[in-house]
Write an enzyme that holds these catalytic residues in place. Structure first.
Site, PDB file in Angstrom:
ATOM      1  N   ARG A  69       0.852  -1.187   0.000  1.00  0.00           N
ATOM      2  CA  ARG A  69       0.000   0.000   0.000  1.00  0.00           C
ATOM      3  C   ARG A  69       0.893   1.244   0.000  1.00  0.00           C
ATOM      4  O   ARG A  69       2.010   1.219   0.523  1.00  0.00           O
ATOM      5  CB  ARG A  69      -0.885   0.027   1.246  1.00  0.00           C
ATOM      6  CG  ARG A  69      -2.009  -1.001   1.212  1.00  0.00           C
ATOM      7  CD  ARG A  69      -2.966  -0.812   2.368  1.00  0.00           C
ATOM      8  NE  ARG A  69      -2.367  -1.171   3.637  1.00  0.00           N
ATOM      9  CZ  ARG A  69      -1.894  -0.322   4.525  1.00  0.00           C
ATOM     10  NH1 ARG A  69      -1.956   0.978   4.318  1.00  0.00           N
ATOM     11  NH2 ARG A  69      -1.364  -0.738   5.655  1.00  0.00           N
ATOM     12  N   TYR A 197      -1.255  -3.773  -7.085  1.00  0.00           N
ATOM     13  CA  TYR A 197      -1.061  -4.483  -5.819  1.00  0.00           C
ATOM     14  C   TYR A 197      -2.347  -4.500  -4.971  1.00  0.00           C
ATOM     15  O   TYR A 197      -3.007  -3.454  -4.815  1.00  0.00           O
ATOM     16  CB  TYR A 197       0.090  -3.836  -5.004  1.00  0.00           C
ATOM     17  CG  TYR A 197       0.089  -4.364  -3.597  1.00  0.00           C
ATOM     18  CD1 TYR A 197       0.615  -5.625  -3.323  1.00  0.00           C
ATOM     19  CD2 TYR A 197      -0.524  -3.671  -2.561  1.00  0.00           C
ATOM     20  CE1 TYR A 197       0.540  -6.155  -2.049  1.00  0.00           C
ATOM     21  CE2 TYR A 197      -0.603  -4.194  -1.288  1.00  0.00           C
ATOM     22  CZ  TYR A 197      -0.066  -5.435  -1.038  1.00  0.00           C
ATOM     23  OH  TYR A 197      -0.159  -5.970   0.217  1.00  0.00           O
ATOM     24  N   LYS A 206      -9.531  -2.050   2.007  1.00  0.00           N
ATOM     25  CA  LYS A 206      -9.196  -0.874   2.814  1.00  0.00           C
ATOM     26  C   LYS A 206      -9.958   0.372   2.327  1.00  0.00           C
ATOM     27  O   LYS A 206     -10.392   1.191   3.131  1.00  0.00           O
ATOM     28  CB  LYS A 206      -7.698  -0.615   2.758  1.00  0.00           C
ATOM     29  CG  LYS A 206      -6.840  -1.778   3.225  1.00  0.00           C
ATOM     30  CD  LYS A 206      -7.075  -2.117   4.665  1.00  0.00           C
ATOM     31  CE  LYS A 206      -6.064  -3.136   5.162  1.00  0.00           C
ATOM     32  NZ  LYS A 206      -6.327  -3.535   6.539  1.00  0.00           N
ATOM     33  N   HIS A 226     -10.863  -1.402  11.972  1.00  0.00           N
ATOM     34  CA  HIS A 226      -9.769  -2.294  11.551  1.00  0.00           C
ATOM     35  C   HIS A 226      -9.596  -3.354  12.639  1.00  0.00           C
ATOM     36  O   HIS A 226      -8.635  -3.323  13.406  1.00  0.00           O
ATOM     37  CB  HIS A 226      -8.509  -1.428  11.387  1.00  0.00           C
ATOM     38  CG  HIS A 226      -7.366  -2.107  10.722  1.00  0.00           C
ATOM     39  ND1 HIS A 226      -6.073  -1.657  10.838  1.00  0.00           N
ATOM     40  CD2 HIS A 226      -7.310  -3.186   9.912  1.00  0.00           C
ATOM     41  CE1 HIS A 226      -5.273  -2.437  10.137  1.00  0.00           C
ATOM     42  NE2 HIS A 226      -5.987  -3.369   9.575  1.00  0.00           N
ATOM     43  N   SER A 248      -0.426  -3.093  12.212  1.00  0.00           N
ATOM     44  CA  SER A 248       0.205  -4.148  11.419  1.00  0.00           C
ATOM     45  C   SER A 248       1.331  -4.807  12.220  1.00  0.00           C
ATOM     46  O   SER A 248       1.930  -4.174  13.080  1.00  0.00           O
ATOM     47  CB  SER A 248       0.828  -3.573  10.145  1.00  0.00           C
ATOM     48  OG  SER A 248      -0.115  -2.800   9.482  1.00  0.00           O
ATOM     49  N   CYS A 250       1.266  -7.119  14.482  1.00  0.00           N
ATOM     50  CA  CYS A 250       1.035  -7.444  15.892  1.00  0.00           C
ATOM     51  C   CYS A 250       0.237  -8.744  16.026  1.00  0.00           C
ATOM     52  O   CYS A 250      -0.212  -9.083  17.123  1.00  0.00           O
ATOM     53  CB  CYS A 250       0.308  -6.303  16.596  1.00  0.00           C
ATOM     54  SG  CYS A 250       1.321  -4.841  16.779  1.00  0.00           S
ATOM     55  N   ASP A 277      -9.633  -8.951   9.798  1.00  0.00           N
ATOM     56  CA  ASP A 277      -9.086  -7.623   9.473  1.00  0.00           C
ATOM     57  C   ASP A 277     -10.072  -6.466   9.671  1.00  0.00           C
ATOM     58  O   ASP A 277      -9.648  -5.393  10.064  1.00  0.00           O
ATOM     59  CB  ASP A 277      -8.589  -7.635   8.012  1.00  0.00           C
ATOM     60  CG  ASP A 277      -7.664  -6.464   7.692  1.00  0.00           C
ATOM     61  OD1 ASP A 277      -6.838  -6.118   8.555  1.00  0.00           O
ATOM     62  OD2 ASP A 277      -7.763  -5.904   6.589  1.00  0.00           O
ATOM     63  N   ARG A 376       1.684 -12.225  -0.220  1.00  0.00           N
ATOM     64  CA  ARG A 376       0.340 -12.443   0.338  1.00  0.00           C
ATOM     65  C   ARG A 376      -0.314 -13.703  -0.182  1.00  0.00           C
ATOM     66  O   ARG A 376       0.033 -14.205  -1.250  1.00  0.00           O
ATOM     67  CB  ARG A 376      -0.559 -11.258  -0.069  1.00  0.00           C
ATOM     68  CG  ARG A 376      -0.101  -9.911   0.434  1.00  0.00           C
ATOM     69  CD  ARG A 376      -0.521  -9.708   1.851  1.00  0.00           C
ATOM     70  NE  ARG A 376      -0.043  -8.461   2.420  1.00  0.00           N
ATOM     71  CZ  ARG A 376      -0.693  -7.795   3.361  1.00  0.00           C
ATOM     72  NH1 ARG A 376      -1.847  -8.230   3.825  1.00  0.00           N
ATOM     73  NH2 ARG A 376      -0.177  -6.694   3.872  1.00  0.00           N
TER      74      ARG A 376
HETATM   75  C1  OXD Z   1      -2.886  -4.003   6.578  1.00  0.00           C
HETATM   76  C2  OXD Z   1      -3.430  -5.171   5.860  1.00  0.00           C
HETATM   77  O1  OXD Z   1      -1.883  -3.400   6.141  1.00  0.00           O
HETATM   78  O2  OXD Z   1      -4.399  -5.764   6.348  1.00  0.00           O
HETATM   79  O3  OXD Z   1      -3.458  -3.645   7.614  1.00  0.00           O
HETATM   80  O4  OXD Z   1      -2.912  -5.515   4.793  1.00  0.00           O
HETATM   81 MN    MN Z   2      -5.287  -4.722   7.990  1.00  0.00          MN
END
Ligand code: OXD
Ligand code: MN
Length: 592
Positions: A69, A197, A206, A226, A248, A250, A277, A376
């Site tokens: 991102r 991407y 997102k 989130h 992210s 964690c 997520d 991913r």
């Molecule tokens: C993030 C994802 O960056 O879920 O939070 O990819």
């Molecule tokens: Mn996320």
């Protein structure tokens, strides 16, 4: 496919702007999906993996300049700059439309326009919302078919309503200099150009489910967060639900799919995954907060995922999955990534498609990795062995506890409960995580990431805090209790003290017992901390003193923390809700 005038008008505008050679509606049918997969294999966009070992699984490689991102190129375009707030990039909507239309004009020439009508959330659920994405990428179509619900019924449910989110994606030339991910929350519109991407182009994720939806939630009185959602079943068969927000890196996906320690499994405890997520939450008819996962799949980070760290995530990737930027093991046409297992493939291509030399692999040097660190898997949620039976039901699950967290070596205790909703909002607004050696830049730098929404809040974060406070007022005594966890306290040598992973269930049990008024706690300046004997250490190689250590609230560290929160709050100026200022003052007073 539809007679909806608002849809047809927008599509006409898009066709005129983008000038595609062909137009194809995506209907979610098996036949069409198969045709698109075959076409993507023909054009080289996808590589078909070993169909015996990984049925319906494919590999895709993005342009090496396009692997994550791009927050510095992500914009919230509201008429008033103040509505985007101090934490978002802002641009005037008219200027941005003009700029993006100039970039995208004619960019579908020689290409096909795919039109994807999709539902975020179970189709027809009162908590779900509809989007339509146009794209020139088959990879995007195939990912959207996993991550969202694509079906002819979506347009039937939409009828002639104008309540749907417009999404324009164009790969253009994948030019990083002209890459933009822009949101127009006042028009329910997203435009993404020059990227291929996932996080930038799967516009349901997102862009819609967090940035646009958070704005909608603010205007309509609900919440887009989130957060993972999990259900914890006790031996009596009762399931209670927890929603949790972590920045992210964690372990959100790991917590969502946790496997309880053996002694708890034997007693009959189970964990059910609703989402890993994103959570959309509304007040239900009984006044409680109900959550759905608007997504239909997992877009998870591959490196580090293995049988031990997350068995259920790995299982989810064994069929119908698209892998992006992982390594290809040429011996059997399967995939590999760092941390999958110890068997470094001898005959493999790295994420760029070049031969990979395992003998040169050095863990500390990312450039020698076979898989990109942000590689991913896009896996269907229905593959997950512990997917909740509520996942496909539209009513949502009632949330008992909201959990915030981050990586803090010394500051936050293993777990604490906020004193009340307002205090919980304060805890979320001050949320922070320390950088690790895994990320570029200095180690141990504290980054504030309120509610883990910093890159995803589609409006002014000060208004967002106020919205949280208002939701608490509406929920009253039915509000979920708010907690904070920290799995990452370290000892003097810098080693993690708490074992994490499945053992985090011990902490979740205390959290739910607190919600039921069954567990004890000590009141401190920051909130209620468990007494060491209230965390069950059965079968764990940990003594009470060590546990006591990671439950401590150090006044000196917290005094410094309070000063840092005050600094963090300055960004929001006068717009910061007074309640949060009061909360900070209470904390300071409690620490004296
Ligand atoms: C993030 C994802 O960056 O879920 O939070 O990819
Ligand atoms: Mn996320």
């Amino acid at each position: 496919m539809t007679e909806n005038k608002t849809v047809l008008k927008w599509l006409d505008e898009m066709k005129e702007l983008l000038q595609p050679d062909n137009v194809v509606w995506i209907d979610g049918s098996k036949e069409q999906t198969e045709e698109l997969r075959a076409e993507a294999v023909r054009t080289g966009e996808l590589f078909k993996l070993n169909q015996e070992l990984l049925p319906d699984c494919y590999l895709h490689r993005t342009n090496p300049n396009d692997v994550a991102r791009v927050e510095d190129r992500t914009f919230i375009c509201t008429s008033k700059k103040e509505d985007a707030g101090p934490t978002n990039n802002w641009c005037d909507p008219n200027q941005m439309y003009e700029k993006l239309y100039n970039i995208a004009r004619g960019s579908y020439q020689g290409r096909t326009m795919y039109i994807i009508p999709y539902s975020m959330g179970p189709i027809g659920s009162p908590l779900a919302k509809i989007g339509i994405e146009v794209t020139d990428s088959v990879y995007v179509v195939l990912n959207m078919l996993i991550m969202t619900r694509v079906d002819k019924k979506v347009l039937e449910v939409l009828g002639d309503s104008n309540d749907w989110v417009r999404g324009l994606h164009s790969r253009c030339q994948v030019d990083p200099e002209n890459r933009y991910i822009c949101h127009f929350p006042e028009d329910n519109t997203i435009i993404s150009v020059n990227s291929g991407y996932g996080g930038n182009v799967l516009l349901g994720k997102k862009c819609f489910a967090l940035r646009i939806a958070s704005y909608q939630g603010w205007k309509e009185g609900w919440m887009a967060e989130h957060m993972l959602i999990l259900g914890l079943e006790n031996p009596q068969g009762e399931v209670k639900y927890i929603a949790a927000a972590f920045p992210s890196a964690c372990g959100k996906t790991n917590l969502a799919m946790l496997i309880p320690p053996e002694y708890l499994r034997k007693k009959g405890y189970k964990v059910w995954t609703v989402g890993d997520d994103i959570a959309w939450m509304r007040i239900g008819p009984d006044g409680r907060l109900y959550a759905i996962n608007p997504e239909n799949g997992f877009f998870g980070v591959a490196p580090g995922t293995n049988e031990k760290s997350n068995f259920n995530a790995l299982e989810s990737t064994k069929k119908g999955t698209i892998f992006t930027n992982v390594a290809l093991d040429l011996n059997n046409n399967t995939v590999w990534w760092e941390g999958l297992n110890k068997n470094l493939p001898e005959n493999a291509l790295d994420w760029k498609g070049n031969p990979w030399d395992a003998s040169k692999f050095d863990k500390a040097d990312k450039s020698t990795c076979a898989a990109h660190p942000n590689s991913r898997f896009t896996a269907p949620a229905e593959n997950c062995p512990c997917i909740s039976e509520e996942f496909n039901k539209g009513a949502g699950v009632p949330i008992s506890a909201i959990v915030f967290g981050g990586r803090r070596a010394k500051c936050a205790p293993l777990v604490y409960q906020s004193k009340n909703w307002e205090n919980g909002v304060f805890v979320g607004s001050a949320m922070a995580s320390e950088t690790t050696a895994a990320a570029a830049g200095a180690v141990g730098v504290v980054r504030r990431d309120p509610m883990a929404m910093l890159p995803f809040c589609g409006y002014n974060m000060a208004d967002y805090f106020e919205h949280w406070l208002q939701m608490g007022k509406k929920l009253g005594d039915k509000a979920p209790k708010i907690f904070n966890v920290n799995w990452f306290r370290t000892d003097d040598e810098g080693n993690f003290v708490w074992p994490g992973f499945g053992d985090n269930m011990r902490v979740l049990n205390w959290i739910l017992d607190r919600c039921d008024g069954k567990a004890d706690a000590t009141e401190t300046a920051i909130g209620y901390v468990p007494k060491p004997e209230d965390i069950d250490l059965t079968d764990l190689d940990m003594d009470m003193d060590t546990l006591k250590d990671i439950l401590t609230v150090d006044k000196e560290i917290w005094t410094k923390e309070a000063a840092e929160i005050e600094e963090h709050y300055k960004k929001f100026g006068d717009k910061l809700p007074q309640e949060l200022r009061n909360q900070l003052e209470n904390l300071k007073a409690g620490l004296k």
